[in-house]
Scaffold this active site. Structure first.
Site, PDB file in Angstrom:
ATOM      1  N   CYS A   2       6.826   7.946 -18.414  1.00 42.05           N
ATOM      2  CA  CYS A   2       8.033   7.221 -18.793  1.00 42.05           C
ATOM      3  C   CYS A   2       8.229   7.324 -20.310  1.00 42.05           C
ATOM      4  CB  CYS A   2       8.044   5.748 -18.408  1.00 42.05           C
ATOM      5  SG  CYS A   2       7.993   5.487 -16.637  1.00 42.05           S
ATOM      6  N   ARG A  27       7.652  13.230 -20.492  1.00 34.92           N
ATOM      7  CA  ARG A  27       6.872  12.076 -20.051  1.00 34.92           C
ATOM      8  C   ARG A  27       7.200  11.633 -18.628  1.00 34.92           C
ATOM      9  NH1 ARG A  27       4.573   9.523 -24.375  1.00 34.92           N
ATOM     10  NH2 ARG A  27       4.298   7.675 -23.116  1.00 34.92           N
ATOM     11  N   TRP A  75       8.857   8.221 -14.777  1.00 36.34           N
ATOM     12  CA  TRP A  75       7.894   8.818 -13.849  1.00 36.34           C
ATOM     13  C   TRP A  75       7.588   7.703 -12.857  1.00 36.34           C
ATOM     14  CZ3 TRP A  75       2.808   8.102 -12.156  1.00 36.34           C
ATOM     15  CH2 TRP A  75       2.238   9.192 -11.481  1.00 36.34           C
ATOM     16  N   ASN A 104       7.559   1.050 -19.533  1.00 38.47           N
ATOM     17  CA  ASN A 104       6.577   2.097 -19.245  1.00 38.47           C
ATOM     18  C   ASN A 104       5.267   1.389 -18.938  1.00 38.47           C
ATOM     19  OD1 ASN A 104       4.899   4.352 -19.255  1.00 38.47           O
ATOM     20  ND2 ASN A 104       4.740   4.404 -21.487  1.00 38.47           N
ATOM     21  N   GLY A 105       4.632   1.755 -17.819  1.00 37.32           N
ATOM     22  CA  GLY A 105       3.364   1.122 -17.447  1.00 37.32           C
ATOM     23  C   GLY A 105       3.454   0.520 -16.061  1.00 37.32           C
ATOM     24  N   GLU A 488     -10.325  25.498 -15.463  1.00 35.23           N
ATOM     25  CA  GLU A 488      -9.048  25.369 -16.175  1.00 35.23           C
ATOM     26  C   GLU A 488      -8.019  26.371 -15.627  1.00 35.23           C
ATOM     27  OE1 GLU A 488      -7.770  23.233 -17.944  1.00 35.23           O
ATOM     28  OE2 GLU A 488      -6.208  24.172 -19.127  1.00 35.23           O
ATOM     29  N   LYS A 492      -4.439  25.238 -13.957  1.00 31.18           N
ATOM     30  CA  LYS A 492      -3.138  25.728 -14.426  1.00 31.18           C
ATOM     31  C   LYS A 492      -2.321  26.275 -13.252  1.00 31.18           C
ATOM     32  CE  LYS A 492      -2.846  24.217 -17.665  1.00 31.18           C
ATOM     33  NZ  LYS A 492      -3.827  23.562 -18.473  1.00 31.18           N
ATOM     34  N   GLU A 495      -1.061  23.365 -10.918  1.00 27.90           N
ATOM     35  CA  GLU A 495       0.008  22.506 -11.418  1.00 27.90           C
ATOM     36  C   GLU A 495       1.303  23.270 -11.656  1.00 27.90           C
ATOM     37  OE1 GLU A 495      -1.979  22.159 -15.884  1.00 27.90           O
ATOM     38  OE2 GLU A 495      -0.770  20.522 -15.146  1.00 27.90           O
ATOM     39  N   HIS A 511     -23.374  29.021  -1.878  1.00 30.25           N
ATOM     40  CA  HIS A 511     -23.844  27.791  -1.232  1.00 30.25           C
ATOM     41  C   HIS A 511     -22.731  27.134  -0.422  1.00 30.25           C
ATOM     42  CE1 HIS A 511     -27.628  28.137  -3.317  1.00 30.25           C
ATOM     43  NE2 HIS A 511     -26.953  28.344  -4.445  1.00 30.25           N
ATOM     44  N   LYS A 614       3.542  14.298 -18.621  1.00 26.88           N
ATOM     45  CA  LYS A 614       2.588  14.721 -19.652  1.00 26.88           C
ATOM     46  C   LYS A 614       1.596  13.619 -20.014  1.00 26.88           C
ATOM     47  CE  LYS A 614       1.557  17.656 -23.118  1.00 26.88           C
ATOM     48  NZ  LYS A 614       0.686  18.643 -22.487  1.00 26.88           N
TER      49      LYS A 614
HETATM   50  C1  F6R Z   1      -3.229  19.820 -17.402  1.00 29.75           C
HETATM   51  C2  F6R Z   1      -2.977  18.639 -18.198  1.00 29.75           C
HETATM   52  C3  F6R Z   1      -3.663  17.370 -17.813  1.00 29.75           C
HETATM   53  C4  F6R Z   1      -4.135  16.628 -19.086  1.00 29.75           C
HETATM   54  C5  F6R Z   1      -4.705  15.253 -18.707  1.00 29.75           C
HETATM   55  C6  F6R Z   1      -5.242  14.529 -19.909  1.00 29.75           C
HETATM   56  O1  F6R Z   1      -2.551  20.924 -17.888  1.00 29.75           O
HETATM   57  O2  F6R Z   1      -2.226  18.668 -19.124  1.00 29.75           O
HETATM   58  O3  F6R Z   1      -4.723  17.589 -16.956  1.00 29.75           O
HETATM   59  O4  F6R Z   1      -5.085  17.402 -19.725  1.00 29.75           O
HETATM   60  O5  F6R Z   1      -3.707  14.484 -18.102  1.00 29.75           O
HETATM   61  O6  F6R Z   1      -4.248  14.315 -20.852  1.00 29.75           O
HETATM   62  P1  F6R Z   1      -4.613  13.886 -22.335  1.00 29.75           P
HETATM   63  O7  F6R Z   1      -5.314  15.036 -22.972  1.00 29.75           O
HETATM   64  O8  F6R Z   1      -3.306  13.572 -22.981  1.00 29.75           O
HETATM   65  O9  F6R Z   1      -5.522  12.689 -22.228  1.00 29.75           O
END
Ligand code: F6R
Length: 619
Positions: A2, A27, A75, A104-105, A488, A492, A495, A511, A614
């Protein structure tokens, strides 16, 4: 999670608010809405879906001119992404006496508050937790003599959970009131105008002078004044800061996607993360390392808490930090650490890694560590955010704003920052001699150029991604620091391409997970260096043979000059030779490009993938 904007000043509030929302859309993008006060009347427009839907609505049904306004991009948590659940939420009454609120929250006691309101005859028009606040404010306002800030303070005292709230009342034109507990809210100070936002990106076009708000504070904004109190109404301390990046940093700068821009920015981001860390005495200095060497010498365990990509950066760092310091390093998902009974105390250094500095799981883990008496350090990208403010010490990553939801440059710079912390510990504890530290710092200093080389040669990765866009599943395998890189790479792809993808430690495959391999299953292999990690290279060749024998199609990310992998790889992506612990900084980059290109080929919104936001400011 949000985005919130509030404005009061001389400009058209709607323009300021909508351009701020555009900067905050990362956000959340389930709905967007705005409210303004014009001629003593409240006017609201809101729409499900992305900000463009709201903009179309505003085109068809314009708002009147106004210089006070608020806006929200959502969000969804409580209630689906509908028009009715979009913020702002408005109390009962007509345009002259209804209050508008954005949030937000999560208000955890909303159900109880909602039933109290229902008993008092209030009719709810949404399924959200937020709406209760609008009705509560309207209910309390008369008793405060129409003082919106006083009413906000009283409401906040009744709420539990996490919230940033911003409200306007047509009876108080020219006033915007905000409150914060656990969720982010910053103030932008202009000349004859002031701003409130979840993130400075919303107002950096207008001012770089900002104020960090503390926990449990209420702020009242007029065009010429900013007044901050605690929830009891006592004057509260605030910390001024200056935004150290330009508005252009939050623009696409000629790229089609923020993610492409941020991938391309990685050489500079890595260089910036390293800049100014070595003092004239040749020793490593970390700004704001507010833990002195005596404390660091006493540390007997490091625990890294983080989520998602940041947790993968922590896993990479574990290999290096243990190697350099000989201190045991545990890496734990923040959401798991918080709700068990972890063994931490005054001799534990808990490192919270977070790009945004406001991830609620990480913040709660940090607070839990503080409560157990641990020493704490934040590795963070967002100056002025909550996590670095609450930790004993901070190392900023200086990656600049990261707007694409999928993290790229933050990951590389988190690794750099965590390595710097490891070296700093080794220096304080005299575990490595100064020449060894200087050698590693030189290796790090070479990395911007190495990452640049990778970027120059990733074109074949794009073609490969398009070719595999119809795959049903992609597996990633790695060993040692290549293991978190595999995790990682898979994250990627999940998502962005919405594809089944999993990362495994290559030795673990046999295993169980090897049963997933079918004829033609793409397996991306992070191949260790035959020069700096010959033993691991041999082991990985065996693992590659094992999956090939079962029909896997091998995409190898391998060092220049590694000829031994060539016969076993269906496709080989070359990265420059670097020391073993530096490999994640180069081998991750093709995986970012792979996921970005595959998502593009599938027609997905790369910068704003479905269901994500984000900054995850809820647990
Ligand atoms: C993946 C991604 C998320 C963030 C996670 C932590 O591409 O962006 O997995 O890494 O939500 O976010 P921060 O670093 O802001 O605590």
């Amino acid at each position: 999670m949000c985005g919130i904007v509030g404005y009061v000043g001389q400009q058209q509030a709607l323009e300021v608010v909508v351009s701020g929302l555009r900067r905050l859309e990362y956000r959340g993008y389930d709905s967007a809405g705005v409210a303004v006060i014009s001629d003593g009347e409240l006017a609201v427009r809101k729409k499900a879906g992305k900000l463009t839907n709201l903009e179309s609505l505003l085109g068809d049904d314009p708002l009147p001119a106004a210089t006070t306004g608020i806006g929200h991009t959502r969000w969804a948590t409580h209630g689906g992404p509908t028009d009715a659940n979009a913020h702002p939420h408005v109390s009962e009454g007509d345009a002259r006496n209804a209050v508008a609120v954005i949030h937000n929250g999560i208000i955890e006691n909303f159900a109880e508050l909602r039933s109290e309101l229902a008993q008092a005859g209030v009719e709810m028009s949404s399924e959200t937790d937020t709406e209760v606040v609008a009705h509560m404010l309207a209910d309390i306002l008369p008793a405060t003599g129409g003082d919106l800030a006083a009413a906000m303070r009283q409401v906040c005292q009744r709420l539990t959970g996490a919230f940033t709230l911003v409200a306007i009342d047509p009876a108080c034109p020219g006033v915007v009131v905000g409150a914060r507990r656990n969720s982010p809210l910053v103030v932008g100070i202009g000349a004859g105008e002031n701003f409130l936002a979840s993130d400075v990106a919303a107002f950096v076009d207008h001012t770089k002078d900002a104020l960090e708000l503390g926990q449990d504070q209420v702020v009242t904004l007029t065009a010429d004044e900013v007044v901050v109190t605690d929830f009891e109404g006592n004057p509260a301390p605030v910390r001024p800061f200056t935004v150290d990046w330009d508005a252009s940093a939050a623009e696409k700068g000629g790229y089609d996607l923020f993610m492409l821009k941020e991938i391309a920015e990685q050489p500079k981001a890595v260089a910036d993360a390293l800049r100014g860390r070595v003092g004239p005495d040749g020793r490593l200095h970390l700004d704001e390392m507010r833990l002195d060497d005596a404390v660091l010498r006493d540390i007997d365990k490091v625990v890294v808490v983080a989520c998602g990509t940041a947790a993968h950066a922590g896993l990479v760092a574990k290999y290096a930090v243990e190697h350099w310091t000989r201190i045991p390093v545990e890496v734990e998902l923040a959401s798991e650490f918080r709700y068990r009974d972890p063994i931490v105390g005054p001799r534990t250094l808990v490192i919270a890694i977070s790009q945004s500095g406001e991830t609620m799981d990480t913040l709660m883990a940090l607070r839990h560590a503080i409560a157990q008496g641990a020493r704490t350090l934040a590795i963070c990208n967002t100056v002025g955010s909550t996590i670095p403010r609450e930790a004993d010490a901070v190392v900023y990553t200086y990656a600049g704003p990261e707007i694409a939801v999928a993290s790229t440059k933050a990951f590389l710079t988190q690794i750099i920052a965590a390595y710097l912390v490891g070296l700093y510990l080794a220096q304080a504890r005299e575990q490595l001699d100064p020449s060894a530290i200087a050698r590693i710092l030189n290796e790090l200093a070479d990395m911007p150029q190495k990452v640049d080389l990778v970027l120059d040669t990733v074109e074949p990765v794009r073609a490969l991604a398009r070719r595999f866009a119809d795959a049903t599943s992609v597996l990633f395998i790695g060993r040692n620091v290549g293991y978190p890189v595999a995790l990682e790479g898979a994250l990627k792809l999940k998502e962005l391409a919405y594809m089944h993808a999993e990362g495994f430690a290559a030795g673990e495959l046999k295993h169980g997970p090897i049963a997933l391999i079918e004829e033609g299953t793409p397996v991306v292999v992070i191949v260790p260096s035959p020069v700096s990690s010959p033993l691991l290279h041999d082991k990985m060749l065996s693992n590659v043979q094992e999956v090939r024998a079962r029909g896997a199609l091998i995409i190898a990310i391998a060092e220049e000059g590694d000829d031994r992998i060539t016969p076993y790889a269906d496709h080989c992506i070359r990265v420059p030779a670097v020391p073993a612990l530096m490999q994640p900084l180069v081998s991750t980059v093709p995986l970012q490009v792979f996921a970005c290109e595959m998502a593009t080929a599938k027609g997905h919104d790369v910068d704003q993938p479905r269901n994500l936001a984000k900054s995850v400011t809820v647990e």
